[in-house]
Design a protein around this motif. Structure first.
Motif, PDB file in Angstrom:
ATOM      1  N   UNK A 136       0.857  -1.196   0.000  1.00 22.86           N
ATOM      2  CA  UNK A 136       0.000   0.000   0.000  1.00 22.86           C
ATOM      3  C   UNK A 136       0.892   1.245   0.000  1.00 22.86           C
ATOM      4  N   UNK A 137       1.976   1.189   0.742  1.00 24.12           N
ATOM      5  CA  UNK A 137       2.930   2.304   0.767  1.00 24.12           C
ATOM      6  C   UNK A 137       3.528   2.517  -0.629  1.00 24.12           C
ATOM      7  N   UNK A 138       3.895   1.430  -1.278  1.00 17.72           N
ATOM      8  CA  UNK A 138       4.470   1.537  -2.624  1.00 17.72           C
ATOM      9  C   UNK A 138       3.424   2.028  -3.623  1.00 17.72           C
ATOM     10  N   UNK A 139       2.184   1.611  -3.421  1.00 12.65           N
ATOM     11  CA  UNK A 139       1.097   2.059  -4.313  1.00 12.65           C
ATOM     12  C   UNK A 139       0.956   3.584  -4.263  1.00 12.65           C
ATOM     13  N   UNK A 196      -1.143 -12.797  -4.509  1.00 12.24           N
ATOM     14  CA  UNK A 196      -2.259 -12.088  -5.149  1.00 12.24           C
ATOM     15  C   UNK A 196      -3.026 -11.266  -4.113  1.00 12.24           C
ATOM     16  N   UNK A 197      -3.293 -11.884  -2.984  1.00 17.52           N
ATOM     17  CA  UNK A 197      -4.041 -11.222  -1.913  1.00 17.52           C
ATOM     18  C   UNK A 197      -3.272 -10.026  -1.347  1.00 17.52           C
ATOM     19  N   UNK A 198      -1.984 -10.220  -1.131  1.00 18.31           N
ATOM     20  CA  UNK A 198      -1.146  -9.135  -0.591  1.00 18.31           C
ATOM     21  C   UNK A 198      -1.200  -7.935  -1.538  1.00 18.31           C
ATOM     22  N   UNK A 199      -1.034  -8.208  -2.820  1.00 18.36           N
ATOM     23  CA  UNK A 199      -0.964  -7.100  -3.778  1.00 18.36           C
ATOM     24  C   UNK A 199      -2.332  -6.444  -3.945  1.00 18.36           C
ATOM     25  N   UNK A 200      -3.386  -7.261  -4.026  1.00 16.25           N
ATOM     26  CA  UNK A 200      -4.732  -6.682  -4.178  1.00 16.25           C
ATOM     27  C   UNK A 200      -5.085  -5.851  -2.948  1.00 16.25           C
ATOM     28  N   UNK A 201      -4.820  -6.407  -1.770  1.00 17.51           N
ATOM     29  CA  UNK A 201      -5.156  -5.662  -0.553  1.00 17.51           C
ATOM     30  C   UNK A 201      -4.242  -4.444  -0.383  1.00 17.51           C
ATOM     31  N   UNK A 202      -3.083  -4.474  -1.011  1.00 17.96           N
ATOM     32  CA  UNK A 202      -2.189  -3.314  -1.008  1.00 17.96           C
ATOM     33  C   UNK A 202      -2.595  -2.275  -2.046  1.00 17.96           C
ATOM     34  N   UNK A 203      -3.669  -2.544  -2.798  1.00 16.63           N
ATOM     35  CA  UNK A 203      -4.214  -1.527  -3.708  1.00 16.63           C
ATOM     36  C   UNK A 203      -3.776  -1.667  -5.153  1.00 16.63           C
ATOM     37  N   UNK A 204      -3.164  -2.788  -5.518  1.00 21.91           N
ATOM     38  CA  UNK A 204      -2.716  -2.985  -6.896  1.00 21.91           C
ATOM     39  C   UNK A 204      -3.768  -3.763  -7.691  1.00 21.91           C
ATOM     40  N   UNK A 205      -3.797  -3.542  -8.987  1.00 23.22           N
ATOM     41  CA  UNK A 205      -4.801  -4.191  -9.845  1.00 23.22           C
ATOM     42  C   UNK A 205      -4.125  -5.103 -10.872  1.00 23.22           C
ATOM     43  N   UNK A 206      -4.954  -5.927 -11.508  1.00 24.74           N
ATOM     44  CA  UNK A 206      -4.500  -6.747 -12.646  1.00 24.74           C
ATOM     45  C   UNK A 206      -3.341  -7.669 -12.310  1.00 24.74           C
ATOM     46  N   UNK A 207      -3.379  -8.238 -11.118  1.00 23.65           N
ATOM     47  CA  UNK A 207      -2.250  -9.077 -10.677  1.00 23.65           C
ATOM     48  C   UNK A 207      -2.173 -10.368 -11.496  1.00 23.65           C
ATOM     49  N   UNK A 269      16.424 -21.998 -11.787  1.00 31.62           N
ATOM     50  CA  UNK A 269      15.813 -21.132 -10.777  1.00 31.62           C
ATOM     51  C   UNK A 269      14.318 -21.069 -11.071  1.00 31.62           C
ATOM     52  N   UNK A 270      13.508 -21.540 -10.115  1.00 29.81           N
ATOM     53  CA  UNK A 270      12.055 -21.558 -10.298  1.00 29.81           C
ATOM     54  C   UNK A 270      11.452 -20.338  -9.605  1.00 29.81           C
ATOM     55  N   UNK A 271      10.966 -19.420 -10.406  1.00 33.12           N
ATOM     56  CA  UNK A 271      10.538 -18.113  -9.876  1.00 33.12           C
ATOM     57  C   UNK A 271       9.161 -17.737 -10.404  1.00 33.12           C
ATOM     58  N   UNK A 272       8.634 -16.658  -9.840  1.00 41.27           N
ATOM     59  CA  UNK A 272       7.443 -15.999 -10.377  1.00 41.27           C
ATOM     60  C   UNK A 272       7.858 -14.689 -11.008  1.00 41.27           C
ATOM     61  N   UNK A 273       7.235 -14.365 -12.122  1.00 47.77           N
ATOM     62  CA  UNK A 273       7.273 -12.981 -12.592  1.00 47.77           C
ATOM     63  C   UNK A 273       5.894 -12.425 -12.284  1.00 47.77           C
ATOM     64  N   UNK A 274       5.863 -11.407 -11.483  1.00 53.62           N
ATOM     65  CA  UNK A 274       4.599 -10.897 -10.946  1.00 53.62           C
ATOM     66  C   UNK A 274       4.313  -9.533 -11.573  1.00 53.62           C
ATOM     67  N   UNK A 275       3.171  -9.452 -12.235  1.00 54.57           N
ATOM     68  CA  UNK A 275       2.812  -8.197 -12.899  1.00 54.57           C
ATOM     69  C   UNK A 275       1.563  -7.618 -12.245  1.00 54.57           C
ATOM     70  N   UNK A 276       1.448  -6.323 -12.298  1.00 56.70           N
ATOM     71  CA  UNK A 276       0.256  -5.643 -11.806  1.00 56.70           C
ATOM     72  C   UNK A 276       0.322  -4.203 -12.261  1.00 56.70           C
ATOM     73  N   UNK A 277      -0.721  -3.432 -11.936  1.00 57.02           N
ATOM     74  CA  UNK A 277      -0.642  -1.998 -12.242  1.00 57.02           C
ATOM     75  C   UNK A 277      -1.421  -1.202 -11.206  1.00 57.02           C
ATOM     76  N   UNK A 278      -1.108   0.077 -11.148  1.00 57.16           N
ATOM     77  CA  UNK A 278      -1.769   0.969 -10.197  1.00 57.16           C
ATOM     78  C   UNK A 278      -3.048   1.476 -10.857  1.00 57.16           C
ATOM     79  N   UNK A 279      -4.194   0.881 -10.479  1.00 57.22           N
ATOM     80  CA  UNK A 279      -5.460   1.211 -11.137  1.00 57.22           C
ATOM     81  C   UNK A 279      -6.105   2.465 -10.561  1.00 57.22           C
TER      82      UNK A 279
END
Ligand SMILES: C[S@@+](CC[C@H](N)C(=O)[O-])C[C@H]1O[C@@H](n2cnc3c(N)ncnc32)[C@H](O)[C@@H]1O
Length: 279
Positions: A136-139, A196-207, A269-279
């Motif tokens: 949320x701070x980063x948002x 997904x929950x962390x980012x959505x609840x932090x105010x990010x969209x389109x995760x 290396x097994x990773x996630x690439x995590x995308x989202x945007x500030x809606x």
């Protein structure tokens, strides 16, 4: 033998882990270069103007993005570790790159509001004690429409190379720091639903989380430096007396045999690439 409290991230990254990353900068930069390339390509495709690199460490990714975007853009790396920020500033100096480096806790730092149009990270977002508040701070620091482009590790089970040293060392070192699922740390973003929950609840969209499986390699000659400095074993091995230490190194070294291919250590290396945007 005392290990640093694994939950005290500021102490960890200003202590053994931070110094190990600074000393191993050349090795880690080469090892994780494929991830950096992805983040550079993303920022370049967007022609981002104001980029924030979270947990920038010694600044390799921040500087690479700054160089690719050129002087019309501003890139800022933020990190909680004083030795790593010092190394990042030195890197920008010797590479002649214009990037700013901020020594701060990205979780709580009051960034300028509505400033960034792209927020990136290579392995720097899994350490927040309060991840929802942190995002949320980063948002708040992001402009409307700003892009999020994060790389984080999937689970320990998906990344056996990353835990090979501690698994081999555990019988000889019962007080080795253990990893707790979902706790701040390397695998803190392993669970996609939690992220997904962390980012959505932090105010990010389109995760969206996309699995990334990237082949990585280092020279065999670097292997011992790698496992004796980094990860949970690297944090405590300095406190182990020489006879046990020798047995430990031998046991751990053998655990990596399956990753050796003609003088190279190779793993995926097994990773996630995590995308989202500030809606
Ligand atoms: C695994 S290192 C990755 C460093 C760098 N991104 C790279 O790929 O080389 C994780 C980094 O996150 C930083 N970090 C951890 N918690 C942080 C926080 N709350 N705010 C800013 N940086 C943090 C650490 O100091 C460390 O530099």
């Amino acid at each position: 033998m005392q290990a640093e409290a694994p939950e005290d991230q500021a102490a960890l990254w200003n202590g053994t882990a931070g110094h190990a990353w600074v000393d191993g900068q050349d090795l880690l930069d080469r090892l994780f270069a494929p991830f950096e390339r992805l983040l550079v390509e993303g920022a370049t495709a967007q022609a981002a103007r104001e980029v924030l690199d979270i947990g920038c460490g010694t600044g390799s990714t921040t500087v690479a993005i700054a160089r690719s975007l050129g002087p019309a853009s501003r890139c800022t790396g933020v990190d909680i570790s004083a030795p790593m920020i010092e190394a990042a500033r030195a890197r920008a100096g010797w590479e002649g790159a214009t990037a700013d480096f901020l020594l701060a806790d990205a979780e709580t730092h009051r960034f300028e509001q509505d400033r960034f149009d792209r927020i990136v990270s290579r392995f720097g977002v899994m350490f927040f004690g309060g991840p929802i508040a942190a995002f949320a701070n980063l948002r708040r620091s992001a402009r409307r429409g700003a892009a999020l482009d994060l790389i984080a590790w999937r689970s320990a089970e998906d990344n056996p190379f990353m835990t090979a040293a501690e698994r081999a060392a555990a019988p000889l070192l019962p007080c080795l720091p253990t990893r707790k699922p979902d706790a701040p740390g390397q695998f803190g973003f392993a669970d996609p639903e939690r992220v997904r929950l962390i980012l959505e609840q932090g105010g990010w969209s389109g995760i969206a989380l996309r699995p990334l499986d990237i082949p990585c390699a280092m020279p065999e000659a670097e292997l011992e430096r790698y496992f004796t400095r980094l990860g949970p074993l690297g944090r405590v091995i300095g406190q182990v007396e020489p006879p046990v230490r020798d047995r430990l190194i031998e046991a751990v070294r053998a655990a990596f045999d399956r990753y050796l291919h003609q003088k190279e250590v190779r793993f995926t290396a097994a990773c996630w690439r995590i995308a989202g945007f500030a809606g």
